[in-house]
Design an enzyme around this catalytic site. Sequence first.
Site, PDB file in Angstrom:
ATOM      1  CG  HIS A 180      66.480  14.855  49.561  1.00 12.43           C
ATOM      2  ND1 HIS A 180      66.500  15.212  48.325  1.00 12.43           N
ATOM      3  CD2 HIS A 180      67.088  13.828  49.942  1.00 12.43           C
ATOM      4  CE1 HIS A 180      67.242  13.810  47.881  1.00 12.43           C
ATOM      5  NE2 HIS A 180      67.485  13.253  48.584  1.00 12.43           N
TER       6      HIS A 180
ATOM      7  CG  ASP B 233      72.887  11.606  48.018  1.00 15.70           C
ATOM      8  OD1 ASP B 233      72.959  11.342  49.019  1.00 15.70           O
ATOM      9  OD2 ASP B 233      71.609  11.040  47.429  1.00 15.70           O
TER      10      ASP B 233
ATOM     11  CG  HIS C  45      68.290   9.980  46.049  1.00 12.10           C
ATOM     12  ND1 HIS C  45      68.942   9.476  47.158  1.00 12.10           N
ATOM     13  CD2 HIS C  45      67.568   9.364  45.667  1.00 12.10           C
ATOM     14  CE1 HIS C  45      68.560   8.188  47.410  1.00 12.10           C
ATOM     15  NE2 HIS C  45      67.511   8.119  46.561  1.00 12.10           N
TER      16      HIS C  45
ATOM     17  CG  ASP D 123      72.576   7.807  48.187  1.00 13.00           C
ATOM     18  OD1 ASP D 123      73.620   8.368  47.609  1.00 13.00           O
ATOM     19  OD2 ASP D 123      71.535   8.386  48.522  1.00 13.00           O
TER      20      ASP D 123
HETATM   21  C1  SP5 Z   1      69.697  12.018  51.806  1.00  8.91           C
HETATM   22  C2  SP5 Z   1      69.080  10.848  50.887  1.00  8.91           C
HETATM   23  O1  SP5 Z   1      69.939  10.130  50.347  1.00  8.91           O
HETATM   24  N1  SP5 Z   1      67.735  10.673  50.777  1.00  8.91           N
HETATM   25  C3  SP5 Z   1      66.977   9.662  50.328  1.00  8.91           C
HETATM   26  C4  SP5 Z   1      65.622   9.533  50.212  1.00  8.91           C
HETATM   27  C5  SP5 Z   1      64.915   8.602  49.139  1.00  8.91           C
HETATM   28  N2  SP5 Z   1      63.580   8.350  49.781  1.00  8.91           N
HETATM   29  C6  SP5 Z   1      62.828   7.783  48.470  1.00  8.91           C
HETATM   30  C7  SP5 Z   1      63.459   6.648  47.787  1.00  8.91           C
HETATM   31  C8  SP5 Z   1      62.408   6.071  46.772  1.00  8.91           C
HETATM   32  C9  SP5 Z   1      63.079   4.895  46.129  1.00  8.91           C
HETATM   33  N3  SP5 Z   1      62.482   3.750  45.472  1.00  8.91           N
HETATM   34  C10 SP5 Z   1      63.248   2.453  45.717  1.00  8.91           C
HETATM   35  C11 SP5 Z   1      64.173   2.520  44.632  1.00  8.91           C
HETATM   36  C12 SP5 Z   1      65.141   1.001  44.843  1.00  8.91           C
HETATM   37  N4  SP5 Z   1      66.205   0.698  43.920  1.00  8.91           N
HETATM   38 ZN    ZN Z   2      70.477   9.993  48.423  1.00  9.46          ZN
END
Ligand code: SP5
Ligand code: ZN
Length: 354
Positions: A158, A204, A206, A293
Amino acid sequence: MKIFLSSEHHLHHPPFEILDGRSVAYFETPQRISIILTALATADFPPPIAVAPATLADLQTVHTADYLEYLAHAFERWQAAGLAAPVLPSVWPLPGLRMRSDCPQAAAGRYTFDLSAPIMEGTFAAACSAAGAALAGADALLQGERFAYALCRPPGHHAAANMAGGYCFLNNAALAADRLARSQTGGDATWALRAPTVAVLDIDYHHGNGTQSIFYARNDVLTVSLHADPAYEYPYYLGYADERGTGAGEGYNLNVPLPSGIDDRQYLVALDQALQAIADYGPRYLVVSAGFDTFHADPLGGFALTTAAYRSIGVAIAQLGLPTLFVQEGGYAIEALGTNVATLLTGAITYVAG
Ligand code: SP5
Ligand code: ZN
């Protein structure tokens, strides 16, 4: 398989983050690393190699000098202003606002895009240690290793050239990919000799917004990301299928946004599409931003992958036949994280051995 460890990672252990408007315990914990190390030892992987931290000169290949100066001094300036640790912004310079303030609070807003990247006293040292592990992994490929694994913490995908966010400060995978790309151009920083060189595959959960943005205008590094559709998941503002690169980089970014709840079979179909794009590009090296994740029990994820999927993912990646560096990104289902990592790496090396 050589394993490189960010041995200073424990210096970074923020007490909390703000998630969806609530203060919660920080998900990205030092325990993640110990769990992975235990699982790798149990699976008979060689002991990890502790590496030197990345230097400022290393980091400037990908990150801006002003951002690095900020990261190196943010904590001491925050403290000197009488503010309580950790460093975390509460205001941002959105379009139309001025950027004249030198207050530490203003700097935090300039260089941090969310509330999941708090800076403590040891954060920069930990991040340099993670970057050092990724760079050592790149060097191992340059020396002829088929596979390397950089056990990086904090993670990196990120982090943009000048922004922290999403637990990430320095983009470990981008630093490694850039080093591999430079090795093919004699270090030419102007990319005069652009040729297919490196692919980054981000698995990942995300979207790897930082990695995408760093290479968006380059065609010597293909970036491919499989992730939860940003229309419903973090990081929301980047990671859509119509983002294909710009200028010389047009056509060299591929996003595969995925629906919530997908299972092993559906995920592996999408992975095949990503791997085909990489094969078509024809790189000399592959860097995998390896997040876990996507696991069904992950507290931040929404996919339904089982441990068995990680073996298939490892096999499918190995089938590309490329020197490959796996860089650790996310994965927060602590009980299963170590096993999932060991399973993916085992899938890769077993495919080659057998
Ligand atoms: C490296 C990495 O995996 N960073 C991830 C950062 C995510 N941060 C914010 C996530 C917002 C999630 N909202 C909750 C969803 C539950 N299913
Ligand atoms: Zn992630």
